[in-house]
Design a protein around this motif. Structure first.
Motif, PDB file in Angstrom:
ATOM      1  N   PRO A  78       0.815  -1.222   0.000  1.00 17.59           N
ATOM      2  CA  PRO A  78       0.000   0.000   0.000  1.00 17.59           C
ATOM      3  C   PRO A  78       0.846   1.268   0.000  1.00 17.59           C
ATOM      4  N   ALA A  79       0.244   2.346  -0.448  1.00 23.49           N
ATOM      5  CA  ALA A  79       0.841   3.675  -0.286  1.00 23.49           C
ATOM      6  C   ALA A  79       0.261   4.268   1.000  1.00 23.49           C
ATOM      7  N   VAL A  80      -0.150   5.532   0.985  1.00 26.37           N
ATOM      8  CA  VAL A  80      -0.632   6.178   2.209  1.00 26.37           C
ATOM      9  C   VAL A  80      -2.088   5.766   2.467  1.00 26.37           C
ATOM     10  N   VAL A  81      -2.307   5.134   3.604  1.00 23.29           N
ATOM     11  CA  VAL A  81      -3.636   4.637   3.976  1.00 23.29           C
ATOM     12  C   VAL A  81      -3.982   5.187   5.360  1.00 23.29           C
ATOM     13  N   VAL A  82      -5.208   5.612   5.534  1.00 26.12           N
ATOM     14  CA  VAL A  82      -5.655   6.179   6.808  1.00 26.12           C
ATOM     15  C   VAL A  82      -5.814   5.062   7.836  1.00 26.12           C
ATOM     16  N   THR A  83      -4.810   4.888   8.680  1.00 25.79           N
ATOM     17  CA  THR A  83      -4.859   3.879   9.740  1.00 25.79           C
ATOM     18  C   THR A  83      -4.227   4.453  11.005  1.00 25.79           C
TER      19      THR A  83
END
Length: 251
Positions: free
Chosen positions: A180-185
Motif C-alpha cells: 500500500p501507499a498512504v492509507v488512513v490507519t
C-alpha cells in the motif's frame, strides 16, 4: 470436521481489523493477535462469535516462541494468515538508533517464526494462503517521510513473500503480499494526533496519488481477502501495488 480459521497478526486495528471484518462477513472464523487489550476487546465485541482474540507483544520473542509452538500443534486448520502488524515512525537515517532499528526488525522476526508455525499447520492440512502487508516504501523512497529502517524491513517482507511462495507451493500454500501507499490507519498515531490522522493525511497526500486520494483500510482489505480466496488460486509470489497509482507515476 476440522475447523478452519484465519489468523490475523496485527488484527485489532487498521488494515488487519478491516480484513477481519470482511472475512467474518463472508462467514469465516478469525483469530486476531494484537498488543492492545482494549482494542482486542473492542474488536471481539464488534465481530462477535466468529472471532477470537489473543494479546501478545511481538517484540517479546519468548512469547512469540510460545505462541509458535501452540500454532504448530493447533487442532484447527489455520487456512489463512495475514501478517498485518506494523509500526511507522519516520526519522532521518542519520538520527536512527538501535531502538529504532530493532523495532522494525523485531516485527519481522516475529512474522518470520509465526509464519513458519502457521505454514507447518497448513502443510499438515493440505494447504492454505498467506498474505503479507508490505509497503510502497519498500519500493520507493519518499523524501517527506524518511523511513530507511522501516523500508528495509518491508523490503525483507517482500523478499520473504517470494521465497515462501517457491518453497511452500508443494504443500499447497500460496504466499502473496500487498504494497500500500498512504492509507488512513492508526499506525500514523505515533507522530500525528490520532483525531487528526485522516484530515492530515488527506491534506498532505491526496494529490500525491494519481487516483486523487489517500487509501482507506477497506481498499487494502478487499485485495487481501481476494488474494486469500480461491479466486486467486493461480496467484502466488506476487507483490501487488494497492497504492492509488503511486508506483505508476506521480501527480
Amino acid at each position: 470436521m476440522t475447523t478452519e480459521t484465519a489468523l490475523i497478526i496485527g488484527g485489532s486495528s487498521g488494515m488487519g481489523l478491516e480484513t477481519a471484518r470482511q472475512l467474518v462477513k463472508a462467514g469465516q472464523h478469525v483469530t486476531l493477535l494484537g498488543s492492545s487489550a482494549s482494542k482486542l476487546e473492542a474488536a471481539k465485541a464488534e465481530l462477535g462469535a466468529h472471532a477470537e482474540t489473543r494479546q501478545i507483544d511481538l517484540m517479546d520473542f519468548a512469547a512469540v516462541q510460545t505462541l509458535a509452538a501452540e500454532l504448530k500443534a493447533d487442532s484447527r486448520h489455520l487456512s489463512k494468515l495475514v501478517n498485518a502488524a506494523g509500526v511507522f515512525v519516520p526519522k532521518p537515517f542519520l538520527e536512527h538508533g538501535l531502538e529504532d532499528y530493532d523495532r522494525y526488525m523485531g516485527l519481522n522476526r516475529a512474522a518470520f517464526f509465526l509464519t513458519q508455525a502457521v505454514a507447518a499447520n497448513m502443510a499438515g492440512y493440505g494447504g492454505g494462503s498467506i498474505v503479507n502487508i508490505g509497503s510502497m516504501w519498500a519500493k520507493q523512497a519518499i523524501k517527506a517521510t524518511p523511513s530507511s529502517a522501516y523500508s528495509m524491513a518491508k523490503a525483507g517482507l517482500h523478499a520473504l513473500t517470494q521465497h515462501l511462495a517457491m518453497e511452500l507451493a508443494d504443500h499447497g500454500i500460496r504466499v502473496n503480499a500487498v504494497a500500500p501507499a498512504v492509507v488512513v490507519t492508526p499506525i500514523y498515531g505515533a507522530f500525528i494526533d490520532p483525531a487528526q490522522i485522516e484530515d492530515t493525511l488527506s491534506a498532505g497526500f491526496d494529490s500525491f496519488h494519481p487516483i486523487g486520494r489517500v487509501g482507506r483500510p477497506a481498499d487494502i482489505a478487499a485485495t487481501v481477502v481476494h488474494l486469500l480466496s480461491d479466486q486467486a488460486a493461480w496467484v502466488t509470489g506476487a507483490i501487488w501495488d494497492v497504492d492509488g497509482g503511486v508506483m505508476a507515476g506521480r501527480n
